[in-house]
Design a protein around this motif. Structure first.
Motif, mmCIF file in Angstrom:
data_model
loop_
_atom_site.group_PDB
_atom_site.id
_atom_site.type_symbol
_atom_site.label_atom_id
_atom_site.label_comp_id
_atom_site.label_asym_id
_atom_site.label_seq_id
_atom_site.Cartn_x
_atom_site.Cartn_y
_atom_site.Cartn_z
ATOM 1 N N ASP A 279 5.240 21.563 -39.518
ATOM 2 C CA ASP A 279 4.495 22.757 -39.098
ATOM 3 C C ASP A 279 5.169 23.976 -39.715
ATOM 4 N N SER A 297 0.156 26.300 -45.922
ATOM 5 C CA SER A 297 0.265 26.021 -44.496
ATOM 6 C C SER A 297 0.382 24.517 -44.275
ATOM 7 N N TYR A 316 -1.605 28.767 -40.818
ATOM 8 C CA TYR A 316 -0.468 29.307 -40.066
ATOM 9 C C TYR A 316 0.149 30.537 -40.724
ATOM 10 N N LYS A 319 -1.269 33.246 -38.622
ATOM 11 C CA LYS A 319 -1.163 33.110 -37.175
ATOM 12 C C LYS A 319 0.173 33.666 -36.688
ATOM 13 N N THR A 321 3.478 34.188 -34.512
ATOM 14 C CA THR A 321 4.422 33.333 -33.799
ATOM 15 C C THR A 321 5.723 34.108 -33.608
ATOM 16 N N LYS A 576 8.000 25.973 -38.053
ATOM 17 C CA LYS A 576 7.724 26.134 -36.627
ATOM 18 C C LYS A 576 8.094 24.901 -35.820
#
Length: 605
Positions: A279, A297, A316, A319, A321, A576
């Motif tokens: 991830d 990603s 991602y 996105k 985080t 991640k």
């Protein structure tokens, strides 16, 4: 025998009956003439095209090309829409089927077996494409195979050119997105075209990524299909066997020219897979005007077979985080610009603050540190103490100035005055949660080190570096530079544009100071693993604690630029949800990407 003479009244009645029959016959004949000859293309109040429908009943068609525009990289290399030669098989009457000899020859050419072929053609009701052994994509045929199949002269097979919209090995899948059926969106977006018959409820449109944001241009003006005409007994109609049907327009489909470098993109993704990144995301931007060179990603997905319940298709890089210590760049910018810290002032780190359970990552402490040294060593205690001198409003202002709370992707008006957001579903950053008390000292200390409620996207992180490299005045990153007709004449151009914030800009002197401090991160601080890179690099590391369910996980970050003497690229990477015991992969990934860029620059790409 005497014949009865008809009265004049009886004669009149017989005449009227015969006249009525004659008129009915004339009416029926006229109606049939009107239906069959005069009104074949517009019969009844519903405008039914009888000629068209009579042909459709005998027609079997297969779409070979969606007619969608191509998506190209900056060097005009295609990233979608590979053309392959495929075998189309039409349903046909049993008496016209191939002989056993022909079947044996065909299966040998296709490198399959008789059982597989017979299972494929059995009970075939619609034209179908011969697919690869795994039953997935259409099997790609060579020129030699095409010649051999044509030589068999079979009535129900034909080698055609087909579009493989999402070929195996395709890169930038999350950024490019996918197409799919969505009747509700078709009605909402293309209601007028639906009424005119230009689109159907079953037409595939962009579902995510560039396919979605540029669907208005990419959807084209019609499909290319192959049609096969047969009678009711599935016998080919003479002169109407197989024919291609395609839009006749030299200007379409269009070409979407991106800012991506397909070669760099491919190498970045290979590196991510080599490092076994499950991830995460990586973003590469050109420093000159903020253009996106690569955006990757993970996890990956197949855009030809999308599982919407899975998040693997989600990009991602866009996105938000938890950023961890890369957010200390924002705190340092606010402290420097507002002058709340003196240049030579020192802060003592003993490993813990003594309240709120606040600790430094280095349990034994760093000892006395200046803000500059605290940045290089990523000391939590130093930044907690600096935050005690800043207000939440001041911190939020500088977060906006550096673009980490805002959607930063290119947004503007097209030639048709439509507002366009180039990047699909880009998220904003976050400083405080909706219910979080902004003035709580413990909250502010956690916020200062990029924890608690702080959220940031990898694109915002790389663009923050670009902003600093432009003395606080950054760009709104593009991923598409123009749209061209098939003739290469430009239809739409998307010029680079500055990132304008309502909170002003970080000063040029503070920008230069932070960039110099990023050099020290590599030479003396947490980024020393980059010392042996091909270029001299600078940047900032980050480690953020997150929770996945009831398990503690870690986000590993590194952001920076290179080469330091003449910066060409800004890069951000995040891995991640790693286990706290896992080794750091952010620095090896950042280093590997910069090495890729260094090699590409040396080779003149």
């Amino acid at each position: 025998m005497r014949v009865k003479q008809l009265t004049s009244l009886e004669k009149r009645r017989i005449f009227l009956v015969l006249l009525t029959i004659l008129l009915l016959f004339i009416g029926i004949a006229g109606k049939l003439f009107w239906i069959q000859i005069a009104a074949t293309e517009n019969y009844s109040s519903h405008g039914i095209n009888l000629l068209k429908n009579s042909v459709v009943q005998r027609q079997r068609a297969l779409v070979l090309d969606s007619g969608r525009g191509e998506i190209l990289d900056r060097h005009l290399q295609p990233m979608t829409g590979r053309i392959v030669k495929s075998l189309v098989v039409f349903p046909i009457h049993n008496e016209l089927q191939a002989t056993p000899q022909q079947v044996n020859q065909l299966v040998r050419i296709l490198q399959t077996n008789t059982e597989s072929w017979r299972a494929f053609v059995k009970d075939l009701k619609e034209p179908q494409v011969w697919r690869s052994a795994d039953g997935g994509k259409p099997a790609a045929l060579s020129d030699r195979q095409e010649e051999q199949i044509d030589a068999l002269n079979l009535p129900n097979v034909k080698v055609v050119q087909m579009e493989d919209r999402y070929p195996s090995g395709m890169t930038a899948r999350q950024l490019i997105g996918f197409i799919g059926q969505n009747p509700d969106r078709v009605m909402n977006l293309y209601g007028a075209d639906l009424e005119k018959g230009k689109v159907a409820l079953t037409t595939k449109i962009g579902g995510a990524g560039l396919e979605k944001t540029f669907d208005l241009w990419l959807r084209g003006i019609g499909e290319t299909s192959i049609s096969y005409f047969m009678d009711a007994g599935k016998r080919p109609l003479a002169g109407l066997d197989a024919r291609m049907i395609a839009p006749d327009n030299a200007f379409y489909p269009v070409k979407l020219v991106t800012t991506l470098d397909a070669g760099v993109q491919q190498q970045v993704e290979k590196l991510m897979d080599k490092l076994n990144i499950r991830d995460g995301a990586a973003v590469v931007q050109e420093v000159a005007q903020g253009d996106i060179v690569a955006m990757a990603s993970r996890p990956n997905y197949d855009p030809a077979s999308v599982d919407l319940a899975s998040k693997s298709w989600s990009n991602y890089a866009l996105k938000a985080t938890a950023p961890g210590s890369i957010f200390k760049t924002v705190v340092a910018a606010a402290a420097l610009d507002l002058g709340v810290v003196k240049p030579n002032e020192t802060f003592t780190c003993e490993g813990a603050l003594g309240k709120y359970g606040f600790t430094c990552w280095r349990k034994e402490g760093h000892g006395p540190l200046t803000l500059e040294q605290g940045f290089a060593q990523s000391c939590n205690i130093v930044f907690a103490k600096v935050m005690q001198r800043l207000t939440p409003v001041q911190l939020e202002s500088f977060a906006h100035k550096l673009g980490v709370l805002d959607e930063v992707g290119w947004t503007g008006k097209t030639d048709t005055r439509m507002i366009l957001h180039q990047l699909d579903s880009e998220e904003s950053g976050q400083l405080f949660g909706a219910q979080t008390p902004h003035n709580d000292e413990g909250v502010l200390m956690q916020t200062a080190i990029g924890q608690r409620d702080v959220m940031m996207t990898p694109l915002q992180a790389s663009n923050m570096i670009v902003t600093l490299l432009h003395n606080g005045k950054g760009f709104s990153p593009r991923v598409v530079q123009d749209i061209r007709y098939q003739t290469d004449r430009v239809m739409e151009t998307f010029e680079p544009q500055k990132l304008e914030g309502s909170n002003g800009h970080v000063s040029a002197s503070t920008s230069r100071t932070l960039l110099n401090w990023m050099r020290e991160v590599v030479t003396e601080g947490t980024g020393q693993g980059l010392k042996d890179a091909k270029w001299k690099l600078a940047g900032k590391s980050g480690t953020a604690q997150t929770m996945v369910g009831k398990q503690e996980k870690i986000n590993q970050w590194f952001i920076g630029y290179g080469p330091i003497d003449s910066p060409k690229y800004a890069v951000s990477v995040v891995i991640k949800n790693t286990d706290p015991s896992e080794s750091n992969k952010a620095i090896p990934l950042f280093k590997g990407i910069m090495d890729i860029l260094a090699s590409a620059s040396n080779s003149g790409q």
